[in-house]
Design a protein around this motif. Structure first.
Motif, PDB file in Angstrom:
ATOM      1  N   ASN A   1      12.134   9.644 -29.139  1.00 44.30           N
ATOM      2  CA  ASN A   1      10.915   9.481 -28.359  1.00 44.30           C
ATOM      3  C   ASN A   1      11.255   9.172 -26.898  1.00 44.30           C
ATOM      4  OD1 ASN A   1       8.540   7.651 -27.280  1.00 44.30           O
ATOM      5  ND2 ASN A   1       7.725   8.781 -29.025  1.00 44.30           N
ATOM      6  N   PRO A   2      10.458   9.656 -25.938  1.00 41.39           N
ATOM      7  CA  PRO A   2      10.719   9.327 -24.528  1.00 41.39           C
ATOM      8  C   PRO A   2      10.783   7.823 -24.261  1.00 41.39           C
ATOM      9  CG  PRO A   2       9.154  11.128 -24.652  1.00 41.39           C
ATOM     10  CD  PRO A   2       9.371  10.652 -26.061  1.00 41.39           C
ATOM     11  N   ARG A   3      10.019   7.029 -25.012  1.00 38.63           N
ATOM     12  CA  ARG A   3      10.067   5.574 -24.809  1.00 38.63           C
ATOM     13  C   ARG A   3      11.444   5.028 -25.189  1.00 38.63           C
ATOM     14  NH1 ARG A   3       4.287   3.157 -27.006  1.00 38.63           N
ATOM     15  NH2 ARG A   3       2.914   4.478 -25.757  1.00 38.63           N
ATOM     16  N   THR A   4      12.078   5.647 -26.187  1.00 36.84           N
ATOM     17  CA  THR A   4      13.411   5.210 -26.574  1.00 36.84           C
ATOM     18  C   THR A   4      14.392   5.414 -25.415  1.00 36.84           C
ATOM     19  OG1 THR A   4      12.974   5.760 -28.887  1.00 36.84           O
ATOM     20  CG2 THR A   4      15.286   5.555 -28.225  1.00 36.84           C
ATOM     21  N   VAL A   5      14.275   6.570 -24.750  1.00 32.29           N
ATOM     22  CA  VAL A   5      15.138   6.840 -23.597  1.00 32.29           C
ATOM     23  C   VAL A   5      14.896   5.802 -22.506  1.00 32.29           C
ATOM     24  CG1 VAL A   5      15.632   8.491 -21.752  1.00 32.29           C
ATOM     25  CG2 VAL A   5      15.305   9.302 -24.090  1.00 32.29           C
ATOM     26  N   ALA A   6      13.628   5.513 -22.210  1.00 28.30           N
ATOM     27  CA  ALA A   6      13.311   4.543 -21.161  1.00 28.30           C
ATOM     28  C   ALA A   6      13.809   3.148 -21.525  1.00 28.30           C
ATOM     29  CB  ALA A   6      11.808   4.526 -20.908  1.00 28.30           C
ATOM     30  N   GLU A   7      13.682   2.766 -22.803  1.00 28.45           N
ATOM     31  CA  GLU A   7      14.126   1.434 -23.211  1.00 28.45           C
ATOM     32  C   GLU A   7      15.643   1.301 -23.109  1.00 28.45           C
ATOM     33  OE1 GLU A   7      12.642   0.668 -27.090  1.00 28.45           O
ATOM     34  OE2 GLU A   7      10.565   0.432 -26.446  1.00 28.45           O
ATOM     35  N   VAL A   8      16.358   2.329 -23.549  1.00 25.96           N
ATOM     36  CA  VAL A   8      17.824   2.276 -23.462  1.00 25.96           C
ATOM     37  C   VAL A   8      18.261   2.221 -22.006  1.00 25.96           C
ATOM     38  CG1 VAL A   8      19.948   3.561 -23.914  1.00 25.96           C
ATOM     39  CG2 VAL A   8      18.179   3.422 -25.671  1.00 25.96           C
ATOM     40  N   ARG A   9      17.579   2.971 -21.162  1.00 26.04           N
ATOM     41  CA  ARG A   9      17.955   3.032 -19.741  1.00 26.04           C
ATOM     42  C   ARG A   9      17.643   1.725 -19.022  1.00 26.04           C
ATOM     43  NH1 ARG A   9      14.420   7.181 -17.290  1.00 26.04           N
ATOM     44  NH2 ARG A   9      13.008   5.403 -17.168  1.00 26.04           N
ATOM     45  N   ASP A  10      16.554   1.066 -19.407  1.00 24.47           N
ATOM     46  CA  ASP A  10      16.076  -0.050 -18.594  1.00 24.47           C
ATOM     47  C   ASP A  10      16.287  -1.434 -19.190  1.00 24.47           C
ATOM     48  OD1 ASP A  10      15.193   1.838 -16.786  1.00 24.47           O
ATOM     49  OD2 ASP A  10      13.199   1.968 -17.678  1.00 24.47           O
ATOM     50  N   LYS A  11      16.181  -1.574 -20.532  1.00 25.33           N
ATOM     51  CA  LYS A  11      16.166  -2.960 -21.024  1.00 25.33           C
ATOM     52  C   LYS A  11      16.749  -3.175 -22.412  1.00 25.33           C
ATOM     53  CE  LYS A  11      11.371  -2.349 -22.632  1.00 25.33           C
ATOM     54  NZ  LYS A  11       9.983  -2.810 -22.500  1.00 25.33           N
ATOM     55  N   ARG A  12      16.914  -2.135 -23.225  1.00 19.87           N
ATOM     56  CA  ARG A  12      17.396  -2.392 -24.580  1.00 19.87           C
ATOM     57  C   ARG A  12      18.865  -2.803 -24.531  1.00 19.87           C
ATOM     58  NH1 ARG A  12      16.610   1.964 -29.345  1.00 19.87           N
ATOM     59  NH2 ARG A  12      14.439   1.539 -28.824  1.00 19.87           N
ATOM     60  N   PRO A  13      19.244  -3.961 -25.102  1.00 20.09           N
ATOM     61  CA  PRO A  13      20.635  -4.432 -24.991  1.00 20.09           C
ATOM     62  C   PRO A  13      21.609  -3.694 -25.896  1.00 20.09           C
ATOM     63  CG  PRO A  13      19.325  -5.985 -26.253  1.00 20.09           C
ATOM     64  CD  PRO A  13      18.367  -4.957 -25.745  1.00 20.09           C
ATOM     65  N   ARG A  14      21.137  -3.186 -27.051  1.00 25.21           N
ATOM     66  CA  ARG A  14      22.020  -2.515 -27.988  1.00 25.21           C
ATOM     67  C   ARG A  14      21.339  -1.273 -28.530  1.00 25.21           C
ATOM     68  NH1 ARG A  14      26.170  -5.565 -29.803  1.00 25.21           N
ATOM     69  NH2 ARG A  14      26.219  -4.675 -31.896  1.00 25.21           N
ATOM     70  N   LEU A  15      22.116  -0.329 -28.995  1.00 23.87           N
ATOM     71  CA  LEU A  15      21.577   0.888 -29.591  1.00 23.87           C
ATOM     72  C   LEU A  15      22.557   1.395 -30.637  1.00 23.87           C
ATOM     73  CD1 LEU A  15      22.049   4.013 -27.326  1.00 23.87           C
ATOM     74  CD2 LEU A  15      23.318   1.910 -26.988  1.00 23.87           C
ATOM     75  N   HIS A  16      22.081   2.318 -31.460  1.00 25.16           N
ATOM     76  CA  HIS A  16      22.941   2.874 -32.493  1.00 25.16           C
ATOM     77  C   HIS A  16      24.065   3.694 -31.861  1.00 25.16           C
ATOM     78  CE1 HIS A  16      20.929   1.783 -36.263  1.00 25.16           C
ATOM     79  NE2 HIS A  16      19.824   1.777 -35.543  1.00 25.16           N
ATOM     80  N   LEU A  17      25.219   3.592 -32.482  1.00 25.61           N
ATOM     81  CA  LEU A  17      26.397   4.244 -31.933  1.00 25.61           C
ATOM     82  C   LEU A  17      26.245   5.760 -31.901  1.00 25.61           C
ATOM     83  CD1 LEU A  17      29.177   3.859 -30.789  1.00 25.61           C
ATOM     84  CD2 LEU A  17      30.104   3.752 -33.115  1.00 25.61           C
ATOM     85  N   ASP A  18      25.584   6.328 -32.917  1.00 21.67           N
ATOM     86  CA  ASP A  18      25.414   7.784 -32.909  1.00 21.67           C
ATOM     87  C   ASP A  18      24.556   8.234 -31.743  1.00 21.67           C
ATOM     88  OD1 ASP A  18      23.232   6.543 -34.293  1.00 21.67           O
ATOM     89  OD2 ASP A  18      22.564   8.533 -34.898  1.00 21.67           O
ATOM     90  N   LEU A  19      23.525   7.422 -31.382  1.00 25.36           N
ATOM     91  CA  LEU A  19      22.705   7.761 -30.215  1.00 25.36           C
ATOM     92  C   LEU A  19      23.515   7.608 -28.935  1.00 25.36           C
ATOM     93  CD1 LEU A  19      20.056   8.516 -28.885  1.00 25.36           C
ATOM     94  CD2 LEU A  19      19.323   6.114 -29.073  1.00 25.36           C
ATOM     95  N   ALA A  20      24.370   6.592 -28.848  1.00 25.44           N
ATOM     96  CA  ALA A  20      25.214   6.415 -27.666  1.00 25.44           C
ATOM     97  C   ALA A  20      26.131   7.620 -27.470  1.00 25.44           C
ATOM     98  CB  ALA A  20      26.035   5.135 -27.799  1.00 25.44           C
TER      99      ALA A  20
END
Length: 255
Positions: free
Chosen positions: A197-216
């Protein structure tokens, strides 16, 4: 007289009231009342939350007082289903554990809470609450059976990187997404290529501290593919690319 919602005296369900000179109440249970046979009730219109994610065409939209045809039809279908389920003896609310376990599995497969919410037609707040549900045996509030069914109806996606489970720090992914933003790549275009989702991209870019390794890893590959390309040459509108560059420059200046 404005369109209002009241309770049917026969089945207790919500009933739409027309605006004719002699108002009549029509309910899906088959009951029909006039103003002479039933007292007017206070309209049962809920207040829409300021950040509500409810969209037109959903039953909840009519509960907030929307009178659009598709919203009213969705509300009628939902009432008919509730009445039918009640006659079959099915409970309106169920324990949340099965839906919560499935939500966790979906997240482990790389879906964010927003991705799950979009697929299920639920609010992201409700999905996040389900993800925080305690283990079975501990106290937890029941959820609507329709919510549980919507969650359990999401198919399990294939893991894109089976060998890379778990979470990782988002610093590198955030920097790479910010680079793409400065190059003029909008979040929706990146999200479409990443399958999120576009919100996922925005969250990872701006404020989410961690994410799944496959997405990284997918973000790393996408950055390598797109950073040297002109977004406009890849189908991005010039105005969108310029807007994203301006916003990225503003964010960089504010750091």
């Amino acid at each position: 007289m404005p369109m209002t919602i009241s309770n049917c005296s026969a089945c207790g369900g919500q009933t739409w009231v027309n605006t004719a000179d002699t108002p009549r109440w029509f309910c899906d249970c088959g009951a029909e009342q006039t103003a002479s046979t039933a007292a007017w009730a206070v309209p049962l219109v809920q207040r829409r939350p300021q950040r509500s994610a409810v969209r037109h065409g959903q039953a909840s939209c009519a509960d907030y007082g929307c009178t659009r045809t598709e919203c009213r039809q969705a509300a009628r279908r939902a009432r008919r289903r509730r009445n039918h389920d009640r006659l079959r003896g099915l409970p309106a609310r169920v324990p949340p554990y099965a839906a919560a376990r499935w939500a966790v599995r979906l997240r482990e497969q790389g879906m964010s809470a927003q991705d799950i919410a979009d697929r299920a037609g639920l609010s992201v707040t409700l999905v996040r609450r389900l993800l925080r549900t305690p283990e079975q045996g501990q106290a937890a509030r029941d959820i609507a059976r329709t919510t549980a069914e919507a969650m359990l109806g999401i198919p399990l996606p294939a893991r894109r990187e089976p060998s890379t489970p778990g979470l990782t720090d988002s610093a590198e992914a955030s920097r790479l997404l910010a680079d793409l933003a400065r190059a003029g790549w909008p979040a929706p275009a990146l999200a479409a290529r990443l399958g999120v989702n576009p919100r996922t991209v925005a969250e990872v870019r701006d404020k989410r501290p961690r994410l799944h390794l496959d997405l990284a890893l997918r973000i790393r590959r996408l950055h390598r593919e797109l950073i040297s390309l002109d977004p406009v040459s890849q189908g991005i509108r010039p105005a969108d690319a310029a807007r994203v560059r301006t916003a990225a420059a503003r964010n960089t200046a504010g750091l």
